[in-house]
Motif scaffolding. Sequence first.
Motif, short mmCIF file in Angstrom:
data_model
loop_
_atom_site.label_atom_id
_atom_site.label_comp_id
_atom_site.label_asym_id
_atom_site.label_seq_id
_atom_site.Cartn_x
_atom_site.Cartn_y
_atom_site.Cartn_z
N GLU A 174 -24.47 5.82 38.91
CA GLU A 174 -25.08 7.11 39.25
C GLU A 174 -24.32 7.69 40.42
O GLU A 174 -24.17 7.06 41.46
CB GLU A 174 -26.56 6.93 39.61
N ARG A 175 -23.82 8.91 40.24
CA ARG A 175 -23.03 9.56 41.27
C ARG A 175 -23.91 10.00 42.43
O ARG A 175 -25.08 10.36 42.25
CB ARG A 175 -22.30 10.76 40.67
N SER A 176 -23.34 10.00 43.62
CA SER A 176 -24.09 10.42 44.80
C SER A 176 -24.52 11.88 44.66
O SER A 176 -23.81 12.71 44.09
CB SER A 176 -23.20 10.27 46.05
N SER A 177 -25.67 12.20 45.19
CA SER A 177 -26.20 13.56 45.12
C SER A 177 -25.44 14.52 46.02
O SER A 177 -25.63 15.74 45.93
CB SER A 177 -27.68 13.57 45.50
N ALA A 190 -23.05 16.03 40.60
CA ALA A 190 -23.82 15.28 41.60
C ALA A 190 -25.07 14.68 41.00
O ALA A 190 -25.79 15.32 40.23
CB ALA A 190 -24.19 16.22 42.74
N GLY A 191 -25.33 13.41 41.34
CA GLY A 191 -26.54 12.73 40.92
C GLY A 191 -26.59 12.31 39.47
O GLY A 191 -27.57 11.72 39.03
N GLN A 192 -25.54 12.58 38.72
CA GLN A 192 -25.56 12.26 37.29
C GLN A 192 -25.13 10.83 37.02
O GLN A 192 -24.18 10.34 37.64
CB GLN A 192 -24.63 13.20 36.52
N THR A 228 -21.08 6.74 45.21
CA THR A 228 -21.85 6.08 44.15
C THR A 228 -23.23 5.71 44.66
O THR A 228 -23.35 4.97 45.65
CB THR A 228 -21.12 4.82 43.66
N ALA A 229 -24.28 6.20 44.02
CA ALA A 229 -25.64 5.90 44.44
C ALA A 229 -26.10 4.54 43.95
O ALA A 229 -26.75 3.79 44.68
CB ALA A 229 -26.59 6.99 43.95
N ARG A 230 -25.75 4.20 42.71
CA ARG A 230 -26.10 2.89 42.18
C ARG A 230 -25.22 2.57 40.99
O ARG A 230 -24.62 3.45 40.38
CB ARG A 230 -27.58 2.80 41.78
N TRP A 263 -26.94 12.37 30.39
CA TRP A 263 -26.69 13.55 29.57
C TRP A 263 -25.25 14.00 29.78
O TRP A 263 -24.46 13.33 30.43
CB TRP A 263 -27.70 14.66 29.89
N GLY A 264 -24.90 15.15 29.22
CA GLY A 264 -23.57 15.70 29.43
C GLY A 264 -22.48 14.90 28.74
O GLY A 264 -22.69 14.30 27.68
#
Length: 249
Positions: free
Chosen positions: A89-92, A98-100, A178-180, A217-218
């Motif tokens: 999960e990308r950082s916001s 972002a956030g995806q 990277t968020a996670r 998504w995307g």
Amino acid sequence: MREAQEKHRAPVAGPVAVTDRGLPDWLRPVADVASTVRARQLSRFLPPSDGGGRQSAVLVLFGEGGGNGGDGGNGGSGAGTGPELLLMERSSSLRSHAGQPSFPGGALDPEDGDPEGDGPLRAALREAEEETGLDPSGVQVFGRLPRVYIPVSGFVVTPVLGWWREPSPVAPVDPAETARVFTVPVADLADPANRATARHPSGYRGPCFLVSDALVWGFTAGIIDRILHFAGWERPWDTDRSVPLDWRA
């Protein structure tokens, strides 16, 4: 995929071998997809004919399941889940996407080499290491899919297919990027209960997956959808079920 960064990182050393030797039987259909599918079967967005766009690559990494070290217990369903796919999960705070949830990946660096040769393979492995801490020596690259285009960011993306032959611990390397990092069982992705069509106010409509506390998504969901379809893993699902997105997505 990551934003451009000023800091230099060394490319993956040595040539990148591409082989399907020794793949588990369940992964053979994906190897077959790599050798037969065409770009127009993956996406209606194809690379610009004038050669424009930023050359990029993502790592579509399949593992056997059973805990490959997703961060903090936020990964897939745990041991015994069967085949799984590595996502992050990308950082916001990032400027694009972002956030995806996404595959690990990003733009090719000059040190990665020829975009028409090993460049995308090196980039996919290097980016996966930079973003998730993955040990690329444990990844067997067994193919690549045709390049497709992401109009909103201008990336020309080569999906690189990998088998996580020797799993290594993974977790966010840089929280600003990277968020996670997490794994999703292929069975969860194919489960009709987890599938829907994402609707963006811009008019975009495309497949999405509600898995591991994430909405995928995307571009990423589109590639997963096509792999499930052409590998024969797709199960009938309700394409009329929709998930609305907001303008910030």
